[in-house]
Design an enzyme around this catalytic site. Structure first.
Site, PDB file in Angstrom:
ATOM      1  N   LYS A  80       0.874  -1.171   0.000  1.00  0.00           N
ATOM      2  CA  LYS A  80       0.000   0.000   0.000  1.00  0.00           C
ATOM      3  C   LYS A  80       0.909   1.218   0.000  1.00  0.00           C
ATOM      4  CE  LYS A  80      -4.543   0.898   0.667  1.00  0.00           C
ATOM      5  NZ  LYS A  80      -5.731   0.149   0.306  1.00  0.00           N
ATOM      6  N   GLY A 177     -25.603   2.744   3.967  1.00  0.00           N
ATOM      7  CA  GLY A 177     -24.748   3.431   2.999  1.00  0.00           C
ATOM      8  C   GLY A 177     -25.084   2.979   1.595  1.00  0.00           C
ATOM      9  N   GLY A 179     -23.997   4.376  -1.366  1.00  0.00           N
ATOM     10  CA  GLY A 179     -23.102   5.089  -2.274  1.00  0.00           C
ATOM     11  C   GLY A 179     -22.777   4.180  -3.447  1.00  0.00           C
ATOM     12  N   VAL A 181     -21.010   1.292  -3.816  1.00  0.00           N
ATOM     13  CA  VAL A 181     -21.228  -0.154  -3.659  1.00  0.00           C
ATOM     14  C   VAL A 181     -22.668  -0.438  -3.242  1.00  0.00           C
ATOM     15  CG1 VAL A 181     -20.522  -2.245  -2.444  1.00  0.00           C
ATOM     16  CG2 VAL A 181     -18.799  -0.534  -3.051  1.00  0.00           C
ATOM     17  N   TYR A 183     -25.446   1.072  -3.638  1.00  0.00           N
ATOM     18  CA  TYR A 183     -26.451   1.226  -4.699  1.00  0.00           C
ATOM     19  C   TYR A 183     -26.559  -0.060  -5.537  1.00  0.00           C
ATOM     20  CZ  TYR A 183     -28.409   2.660  -9.173  1.00  0.00           C
ATOM     21  OH  TYR A 183     -29.153   2.712 -10.320  1.00  0.00           O
TER      22      TYR A 183
HETATM   23  P1  NAD Z   1     -19.127   5.719  -1.109  1.00  0.00           P
HETATM   24  O1  NAD Z   1     -18.482   6.878  -0.433  1.00  0.00           O
HETATM   25  O2  NAD Z   1     -19.540   5.848  -2.529  1.00  0.00           O
HETATM   26  O3  NAD Z   1     -20.442   5.291  -0.284  1.00  0.00           O
HETATM   27  C1  NAD Z   1     -20.526   5.302   1.095  1.00  0.00           C
HETATM   28  C2  NAD Z   1     -21.904   5.842   1.458  1.00  0.00           C
HETATM   29  O4  NAD Z   1     -22.076   5.733   2.853  1.00  0.00           O
HETATM   30  C3  NAD Z   1     -22.107   7.306   1.087  1.00  0.00           C
HETATM   31  O5  NAD Z   1     -23.275   7.447   0.337  1.00  0.00           O
HETATM   32  C4  NAD Z   1     -22.206   7.997   2.453  1.00  0.00           C
HETATM   33  O6  NAD Z   1     -23.060   9.109   2.427  1.00  0.00           O
HETATM   34  C5  NAD Z   1     -22.771   6.894   3.305  1.00  0.00           C
HETATM   35  N1  NAD Z   1     -22.546   7.045   4.744  1.00  0.00           N
HETATM   36  C6  NAD Z   1     -21.493   7.585   5.402  1.00  0.00           C
HETATM   37  N2  NAD Z   1     -21.684   7.535   6.721  1.00  0.00           N
HETATM   38  C7  NAD Z   1     -22.884   6.935   6.928  1.00  0.00           C
HETATM   39  C8  NAD Z   1     -23.634   6.588   8.072  1.00  0.00           C
HETATM   40  N3  NAD Z   1     -23.181   6.847   9.293  1.00  0.00           N
HETATM   41  N4  NAD Z   1     -24.837   5.977   7.889  1.00  0.00           N
HETATM   42  C9  NAD Z   1     -25.301   5.716   6.659  1.00  0.00           C
HETATM   43  N5  NAD Z   1     -24.624   6.024   5.528  1.00  0.00           N
HETATM   44  C10 NAD Z   1     -23.443   6.629   5.661  1.00  0.00           C
HETATM   45  O7  NAD Z   1     -18.140   4.494  -0.881  1.00  0.00           O
HETATM   46  P2  NAD Z   1     -18.170   3.084  -1.628  1.00  0.00           P
HETATM   47  O8  NAD Z   1     -17.179   3.088  -2.715  1.00  0.00           O
HETATM   48  O9  NAD Z   1     -19.581   2.704  -1.919  1.00  0.00           O
HETATM   49  O10 NAD Z   1     -17.594   2.134  -0.477  1.00  0.00           O
HETATM   50  C11 NAD Z   1     -18.370   1.772   0.635  1.00  0.00           C
HETATM   51  C12 NAD Z   1     -17.514   0.994   1.625  1.00  0.00           C
HETATM   52  O11 NAD Z   1     -17.002  -0.173   1.000  1.00  0.00           O
HETATM   53  C13 NAD Z   1     -16.279   1.767   2.122  1.00  0.00           C
HETATM   54  O12 NAD Z   1     -16.029   1.380   3.457  1.00  0.00           O
HETATM   55  C14 NAD Z   1     -15.168   1.262   1.237  1.00  0.00           C
HETATM   56  O13 NAD Z   1     -13.908   1.352   1.860  1.00  0.00           O
HETATM   57  C15 NAD Z   1     -15.585  -0.194   1.052  1.00  0.00           C
HETATM   58  N6  NAD Z   1     -15.059  -0.803  -0.181  1.00  0.00           N
HETATM   59  C16 NAD Z   1     -15.385  -0.288  -1.385  1.00  0.00           C
HETATM   60  C17 NAD Z   1     -14.905  -0.894  -2.544  1.00  0.00           C
HETATM   61  C18 NAD Z   1     -15.272  -0.351  -3.913  1.00  0.00           C
HETATM   62  O14 NAD Z   1     -15.103  -1.065  -4.904  1.00  0.00           O
HETATM   63  N7  NAD Z   1     -15.790   0.861  -4.009  1.00  0.00           N
HETATM   64  C19 NAD Z   1     -14.097  -2.039  -2.458  1.00  0.00           C
HETATM   65  C20 NAD Z   1     -13.797  -2.571  -1.202  1.00  0.00           C
HETATM   66  C21 NAD Z   1     -14.289  -1.934  -0.055  1.00  0.00           C
END
Ligand code: NAD
Length: 355
Positions: A80, A177, A179, A181, A183
């Protein structure tokens, strides 16, 4: 504690401190373990309050990548990098190109990608200086749909264990959440016939899934109290903690968020004792890394193959559950054992001399 003492504690191989006065780059690249192959892991940009904080973070995150890549069945080690800076203020072409040159100097021992605070566009600049970068907009692109699909598959393995059937028909699933993922996860769940509840701190995000998929909105803080079969944390880390754990009424916790257990051992043991099946985060959310790793295949990225590989997260979660039962340990420990077992078994191959 000295840098070498910190490296010894987690078993790191190499830590590179990278500085470029002209661009303002201050970066640390940590290579944890390359038994299985080159160290793959994203580049995080964050306004760390101290160099020590940045170092601790990169050491912790790179170790996590060793475990994740091993369990995903990839021939990749863990690494990392972190760039110390404010992603809203300090980004520039020269900063990322300087970072790319340091990545190139490691000659493929470390492969970078986007992470919190960096974007696929930033990685485009990195690519101008090194081949050792994946997750480009011109290739595998946004990993979120594949991460969501992996969570969906892993959740099915949990359902089979707890209810004797992997069907989501009529199952009540609470997604925290919605966002990137969350969605896509909601879409899979609704398509499979689940009754979905969604919470987000941004109203418009909840509105989008309510309008599109007719799910039930829930206030962010009440999601822990919901009477449901599955709780899917897809927002932040540390959501399984002293305050939330006694409130959970679900039988399964399966979501994409990283570091869901506030204290890995204490809360990992506690959730197990409460009889809730916890799908270890780094196993169930590995779809994203499988997706970017596919770019390194001869012939380049193939989306169909990436989906097929992500689908096997079902088997990986099932194997974690088997190890947990066989060894009598909570699932978070079983996942570690699974990773360590693969590294030990394949590491032995290196004793066969290759001319
Ligand atoms: P994102 O920022 O697009 O979505 C996260 C969502 O959570 C946002 O809409 C935010 O408003 C909401 N949120 C924040 N605090 C909250 C709370 N207290 N209650 C309810 N909702 C809340 O992020 P993402 O890319 O969708 O990733 C989501 C999680 O998955 C993160 O922890 C990320 O590290 C993990 N992750 C993502 C991926 C990926 O491919 N994007 C891969 C592995 C792990």
């Amino acid at each position: 504690m000295s840098v070498f003492e910190l490296m010894e504690r987690r078993g790191h191989e190499q830590v590179a401190f990278c500085f470029d006065k002209a661009s303002g780059l201050k970066a640390i690249i940590a290579i944890h373990d390359t038994t299985l192959g080159p160290a793959l892991g994203g580049c995080r940009m964050w306004p760390y309050s101290s160099e020590e904080e940045a170092l601790i973070d990169v050491l912790r995150l790179s170790e996590g990548m060793t475990y994740k890549n091993a369990v995903m069945g990839l021939d990749l080690g863990g690494g990392k990098s972190v760039i110390i800076g404010d992603p809203r203020r300090d980004k520039s072409e020269e900063l990322f190109r300087a970072f790319g040159r340091f990545v190139q100097s490691l000659n493929g021992r470390y492969i970078t990608a986007e992470d919190v605070g960096t974007s696929v566009e930033d990685m485009g600049w990195v690519r101008l200086q090194t081949r050792h970068v994946v997750g480009l907009s011109t290739s595998s692109g946004d990993p979120s749909p594949l991460t969501a699909f992996g969570v969906f598959r892993g959740m099915k393995a949990c359902l089979r264990e707890v209810f004797g059937s992997e069907s989501l028909q009529g199952r009540r699933v609470a997604v925290q959440g919605v966002g990137h993922v969350g969605y896509h996860l909601v879409r899979h769940l609704v398509d499979a016939g689940a009754e979905v509840f969604a919470a987000d701190i941004f109203e418009e995000k909840v509105k989008r899934v309510v309008d599109e998929f007719k799910v039930t909105p829930v206030a962010p803080d009440s999601i822990y109290d919901l009477d449901c079969d599955v709780f899917a944390p897809c927002a932040l880390g540390a959501v399984i903690n002293d305050e939330t754990l006694p409130r959970l009424k679900c039988r399964i916790v399966a979501g994409s968020a990283n570091n869901q257990l506030a204290d890995k051992e204490r809360h990992g043991d506690a959730i197990h004792e409460r009889g809730i099946l916890y799908a270890p985060d780094f196993v169930i959310n590995g779809g994203g890394v499988i997706n970017v790793a596919d770019e390194m295949e001869p012939g380049g990225y193939n989306r169909e193959r990436a989906y097929a590989r992500v689908s096997t997260i079902y088997d990986k979660v099932a194997e974690v559950i088997n190890i947990s039962r066989r060894e009598g340990v909570p699932t978070y420990k079983a996942a570690d054992l699974m990773a360590e077992g693969r590294i030990a078994r394949l590491g032995r191959l290196k004793k066969i001399y290759l001319p």
